[in-house]
Design a protein around this motif. Structure first.
Motif: not given
Ligand code: FAD
Length: 475
Positions: A7-13, A116-119
């Protein structure tokens, strides 16, 4: 599938958005929002902490891991409904909450990577539900026969109205302006929060049975006392916000072409100057504009003036790092071509014989010792005065509580700052049966804090309406 992925390898989208050169010519929303694929990928970055710090950092404690897990599973409608258990305005909050200081600021992933882009996920779920017209109306509690008056249709008042109508009370919202929404409608511009979204969320309340009386100014059309004693309301909520603009108190501030940010944005939003020439609201379409201030209101005013054809400069007395505006807002303003004159303070507005603005005298500042806010105090540099040529000045240096209701309700206890005093555990004021919340209590703050106080007030108002009293300091 999520097991196999690091999971940590996925960049913030990144969220797709309009290009700056296009968006300065329109009032359409800047970010397009996540697609379903992007939302699922972003949701996958959440490691589902056992003790989720993001929930504690949210003023209304949305169950973030639960809704993010539903997005991971592709259950988008369920995700929207999960959020709505704690937040009646998710499409609004997903767009305007200062997430970097709240949920995302506490995200554990953010310690080493981007949070994580929660918003953005909240916004995605709410939009998904709205676009599919899949909003469901929950069952209301049996009628209690109790009537509640809510004064002000901003986020605080709307939250109280929604919560109390669900509990079986009859709710009427009195609003001074012609449309409900408060700052969401008259302040925050279309390109950041489309009005259609606020209208959809207000429509939901109408469907629940909330009644709205518009163009009704409490303190003029009737007083709080009259609502209780003559109109037969059993309880009142005051959610009148902080709509009184502050000014610099400098010479020339009364010249033609000087606006408070509130007036300027109200003309743009409610008087539809942004639909020029369809709506002819010409006085605010000016060429050379200065906006004084460094907060979100200043950024909103500057970006609105830019879209109305202005050459716009922000004048702010401190340094860039000390600007109170959200980083994203400053970034967007800069990308669009707003200029910044930092460490600069206006000293007077200059005008011609017809009392129209022609310029503004400013002085350069430097940073001295920290002041009571902990930020280094800006100090004027002697002899550094200079003049900027302008035709418009927008003052965006802060707002104070709306004074009318306190002034016309003598028994209402008010602080020295003009805010209404309310017990933070119940939001009850000095008058039994009268509750308050949002900016009128906290001073100018945020949407989610106003909603959080509205939620507390609704809970204790329900107790009051059923038992005739609020339990001691809450419960
Ligand atoms: C331009 C601008 C941008 C902002 N951007 C953000 C942002 O990005 N994110 C964020 O979280 N917060 C933002 N804020 C702050 C946020 O909007 C407020 O904190 C929030 O709206 C407060 O909600 P409220 O319900 O207390 O008051 P308001 O939203 O101010 O609503 C109060 C309502 O009461 C009505 N009213 C007042 N007096 C009376 C009366 N006597 N009788 C009847 N009705 C009355 C007003 O017309 C208004 O509709 C912004 C504020 C401004 C001004």
């Amino acid at each position: 599938m999520s097991q196999a992925i690091d999971k940590k390898s996925i960049p913030r989208q990144p969220m797709p958005e309009q290009e700056p050169e296009d968006r300065v010519r329109n009032f359409d929303e800047v970010p397009y929002g996540f697609t379903a694929e992007l939302a699922k990928l972003e949701a996958l970055r959440c490691i589902m902490c056992k003790n989720p710090k993001c929930v504690a950092a949210c003023p209304v404690n949305i169950d973030i891991p639960a809704f993010v897990a539903l997005i991971q599973a592709g259950k988008f409608l369920e995700a929207a409904r999960k959020i709505k258990q704690d937040n009646a305005l998710p499409a609004v909050c997903g767009r305007v909450c200062p997430q970097e200081e709240q949920c995302e600021g506490a995200c554990v992933i953010g310690l080493k990577h981007q949070p994580v882009a929660i918003g953005r996920l909240e916004r995605f779920a709410a939009d998904y539900e709205r676009h599919r017209a899949a909003v469901t109306i929950p069952e209301l509690a049996p009628p209690t026969g109790k009537r509640v008056a809510v004064v002000g249709a901003g986020p605080a008042g709307l939250t109280v109205a929604g919560d109390l109508v669900l509990k079986g009370h009859q709710v009427t919202v009195f609003e001074a302006l012609q449309e409900p929404g408060g700052v969401l409608m008259y302040g925050i511009p279309e390109f950041r929060l489309p009005k259609e979204i606020v209208r959809a969320e207000v429509d939901y309340l109408r469907k629940l049975g909330v009644q709205f009386v518009m163009d009704y100014v409490v303190g003029r059309n009737s007083t709080i006392r009259e609502l209780l004693d003559e109109e037969g309301y059993h309880a009142v909520f005051i959610g009148t916000g902080a709509g009184l603009p502050s000014f610099m108190e400098m010479p020339g501030e009364n010249l033609i072409g000087v606006y408070s940010a509130n007036e300027y944005l109200t003309r743009a939003n409610l008087m539809k100057a942004y639909l020029f020439p369809e709506y002819d609201t010409p006085p605010i379409r000016r060429r050379r504009v200065a906006v004084i201030g460094g907060g979100n209101v200043a950024m909103d005013s500057a970006r609105t003036a830019l879209r109305l054809g202005g050459d716009v400069t922000i004048v702010y007395r401190r340094a860039r790092e000390q600007m109170p505006a959200r980083v994203e807002e400053v970034h967007h303003a800069e990308q669009e071509g707003v200029k910044f004159r930092l460490l600069t303070n206006p000293t007077r507005v200059l005008g011609d014989r017809r009392h129209r603005v022609t310029g503004m005298e400013c002085i350069e500042m430097e940073l001295g010792e920290p002041d009571e806010s902990g930020r280094r105090r800006p100090v004027p540099k002697k002899g550094s005065e200079f003049v900027i040529e302008l035709d418009t000045v927008i003052v965006a240096i802060g707002n104070k509580p709306n004074p009318l209701v306190p002034r016309t309700t003598p028994e209402l206890q008010v602080s020295k700052w003009g805010t209404v005093v309310a017990d933070p555990k119940t939001m009850q004021t000095s008058i039994p049966g009268v509750f308050a919340g949002g900016d009128i209590v906290s001073g100018a703050a945020t949407v989610i804090l106003a909603m959080g106080q509205g939620r507390i007030a609704a809970r204790s108002m329900d107790t009051y309406l059923r038992n005739g009293a609020v339990a001691e300091s809450g419960s």
